[in-house]
Design an enzyme around this catalytic site. Structure first.
Site, short mmCIF file in Angstrom:
data_model
loop_
_atom_site.label_atom_id
_atom_site.label_comp_id
_atom_site.label_asym_id
_atom_site.label_seq_id
_atom_site.Cartn_x
_atom_site.Cartn_y
_atom_site.Cartn_z
N HIS A 19 35.91 3.88 -16.83
CA HIS A 19 34.70 4.06 -16.02
C HIS A 19 34.16 5.49 -16.11
O HIS A 19 32.95 5.70 -15.97
CB HIS A 19 34.97 3.61 -14.58
CG HIS A 19 35.23 2.13 -14.49
ND1 HIS A 19 36.02 1.55 -13.52
CD2 HIS A 19 34.83 1.10 -15.30
CE1 HIS A 19 36.07 0.23 -13.72
NE2 HIS A 19 35.36 -0.06 -14.79
N HIS A 42 32.84 -8.82 -20.51
CA HIS A 42 33.96 -9.26 -19.68
C HIS A 42 33.83 -8.52 -18.35
O HIS A 42 34.37 -7.42 -18.19
CB HIS A 42 35.30 -8.93 -20.36
CG HIS A 42 35.52 -9.67 -21.64
ND1 HIS A 42 34.82 -9.37 -22.79
CD2 HIS A 42 36.35 -10.70 -21.94
CE1 HIS A 42 35.21 -10.20 -23.75
NE2 HIS A 42 36.14 -11.01 -23.26
N GLU A 122 31.37 -13.62 -17.45
CA GLU A 122 32.70 -13.75 -16.83
C GLU A 122 33.09 -15.23 -16.88
O GLU A 122 32.36 -16.08 -16.40
CB GLU A 122 32.69 -13.23 -15.38
CG GLU A 122 33.97 -13.46 -14.60
CD GLU A 122 35.24 -12.94 -15.28
OE1 GLU A 122 35.27 -11.77 -15.68
OE2 GLU A 122 36.21 -13.72 -15.41
N GLY A 151 32.10 -14.32 -23.36
CA GLY A 151 31.42 -13.08 -23.76
C GLY A 151 31.50 -12.83 -25.25
O GLY A 151 30.56 -12.34 -25.87
N ASP A 171 35.33 -5.38 -22.71
CA ASP A 171 36.52 -5.01 -21.93
C ASP A 171 37.35 -6.25 -21.59
O ASP A 171 37.49 -6.63 -20.43
CB ASP A 171 36.03 -4.31 -20.65
CG ASP A 171 37.16 -3.90 -19.72
OD1 ASP A 171 38.29 -3.71 -20.21
OD2 ASP A 171 36.91 -3.79 -18.51
N1 SAM Z 1 34.91 -4.90 -17.12
C1 SAM Z 1 35.52 -5.06 -15.80
C2 SAM Z 1 35.49 -3.71 -15.11
O1 SAM Z 1 35.54 -2.67 -15.78
O2 SAM Z 1 35.40 -3.71 -13.87
C3 SAM Z 1 36.93 -5.59 -15.88
C4 SAM Z 1 37.08 -6.78 -16.76
S1 SAM Z 1 38.71 -7.42 -16.85
C5 SAM Z 1 39.59 -6.23 -17.76
C6 SAM Z 1 38.47 -8.72 -18.03
C7 SAM Z 1 37.75 -9.94 -17.48
O3 SAM Z 1 37.38 -10.80 -18.55
C8 SAM Z 1 38.59 -10.81 -16.55
O4 SAM Z 1 37.92 -10.93 -15.31
C9 SAM Z 1 38.68 -12.17 -17.27
O5 SAM Z 1 38.64 -13.26 -16.36
C10 SAM Z 1 37.44 -12.16 -18.12
N2 SAM Z 1 37.49 -12.96 -19.35
C11 SAM Z 1 38.56 -13.31 -20.10
N3 SAM Z 1 38.16 -13.92 -21.23
C12 SAM Z 1 36.79 -13.94 -21.21
C13 SAM Z 1 35.79 -14.39 -22.11
N4 SAM Z 1 36.12 -14.95 -23.29
N5 SAM Z 1 34.49 -14.23 -21.78
C14 SAM Z 1 34.14 -13.65 -20.61
N6 SAM Z 1 35.05 -13.19 -19.69
C15 SAM Z 1 36.36 -13.35 -19.99
#
Ligand code: SAM
Length: 297
Positions: A19, A42, A122, A151, A171
């Site tokens: 961040h 993500h 998401e 994503g 991410d």
């Molecule tokens: N970017 C966020 C932040 O910085 O606050 C944190 C994201 S977290 C590391 C990763 C997220 O991706 C999770 O909530 C997960 O459920 C989601 N996720 C996993 N596979 C995904 C996909 N193929 N497409 C979209 N989201 C996905």
């Protein structure tokens, strides 16, 4: 699949790195008036309570953002990029402390102007519901689109945006080994569609070959495309398995992570060279704390 919930990790050392880089990059891109589109492949739930059930279970923010908030007033000033990160988190906590933690969607929306756009992906059903509810409170109308889609699979549909200015944050949770390859495929495809976009990829540094290969492969991709890149890492502890007094073996939690950027702001390297030594010192969990910042192209 899908056991990862970012709420357990919100505000940890990896979020501090990710961040801080996100904010510094956005600040730079928002210096120009032309509209910016941010694609968050993500997104997570968007907003987290650090005193809630999830964060309380692992308490990772205690060794992350909360260490920055616990510094004595008389401590040496923070480097600009780190001070800016603390200020942004503070904006979400007007009563003091760091009880609310903004994820990437809320940090980004906080900085965007009315004519900029935010596309959030998401897939986790519970996090997608929380994200929808959290975003609804912003009353941002068509400025923000929340998509319950893959994503990796569909974020490139927003590239290039009409203004031809975009930041793509990638991410994933890297729950499954194929995420590493999917990141590379995603960035390869996105760069083909939109070579001048800024791409920011977070990845965990763990004892797994794919995790070590990813930055090397991203570097090769950027170099072959003739694009500048920047690679920053933050280590807070050793990755070695620890044996306790009863002989039980424990894997340490996440010891380190990295951010890889393609077409980064030209100002970012100097900002991170000042901020990363402080991050490593303030977030260290043992004597192995370290950082690196490297760039090319
Ligand atoms: N970017 C966020 C932040 O910085 O606050 C944190 C994201 S977290 C590391 C990763 C997220 O991706 C999770 O909530 C997960 O459920 C989601 N996720 C996993 N596979 C995904 C996909 N193929 N497409 C979209 N989201 C996905």
């Amino acid at each position: 699949m899908f056991s990862y919930r970012h709420a357990f990790h919100a505000g940890n050392h990896a979020d501090v790195l990710k961040h801080t880089v996100l904010i510094a990059t956005l600040d730079y891109l928002l210096e120009k008036d032309a509209a910016l589109t941010v694609v968050d492949t993500h997104a997570g739930a968007g907003l987290y309570r650090l005193d809630g059930d999830y964060a309380g279970t692992s308490g990772e923010a205690v060794d992350g953002v909360q260490r920055l908030f616990a510094r004595p007033d008389a401590a040496a000033p923070l480097a600009d990029a780190l001070a800016r990160y603390v200020d942004v988190v503070r904006d979400f906590n007007p009563k003091g402390g760091a009880r609310i933690y903004p994820g990437s969607p809320f940090i980004t929306h906080h900085l965007l102007r009315d004519h900029d756009k935010l596309k959030l992906f998401e897939l986790h059903p519970t996090d997608a519901r929380s994200l929808d509810a959290n975003i609804a409170q912003l009353d941002a109308g068509r400025q923000i689109a929340v998509l319950r889609e893959d994503g990796f699979g569909s974020a490139t549909k927003f590239l290039p945006p009409p203004s031809r200015r975009a930041l793509v944050l990638c991410d994933p949770s890297y729950e499954i080994k194929s995420d590493y390859t999917r990141v590379l495929d995603f960035v390869t495809g996105a760069l083909k569609r939109f070579a001048t976009g800024t791409y920011a990829i977070w990845y965990p540094i763990i004892p797994r070959p794919e995790a070590h290969d990813l930055p090397r492969r991203l570097k090769t991709l950027a170099t072959k495309a003739g694009k500048p890149w920047l690679h920053a890492t933050l280590t807070v502890k050793s990755s070695k398995i620890v044996t306790d007094s009863s002989g039980a073996k424990h894997r340490p939690g996440l010891p380190a992570s990295g951010m890889f950027l393609i077409n980064p702001p030209f100002t970012l390297k100097a900002q991170l060279q000042a901020a990363l030594p402080q991050m490593a010192e303030l977030l260290a969990q043992d004597r192995n704390a370290a950082f690196s910042v490297d760039s090319g192209g």
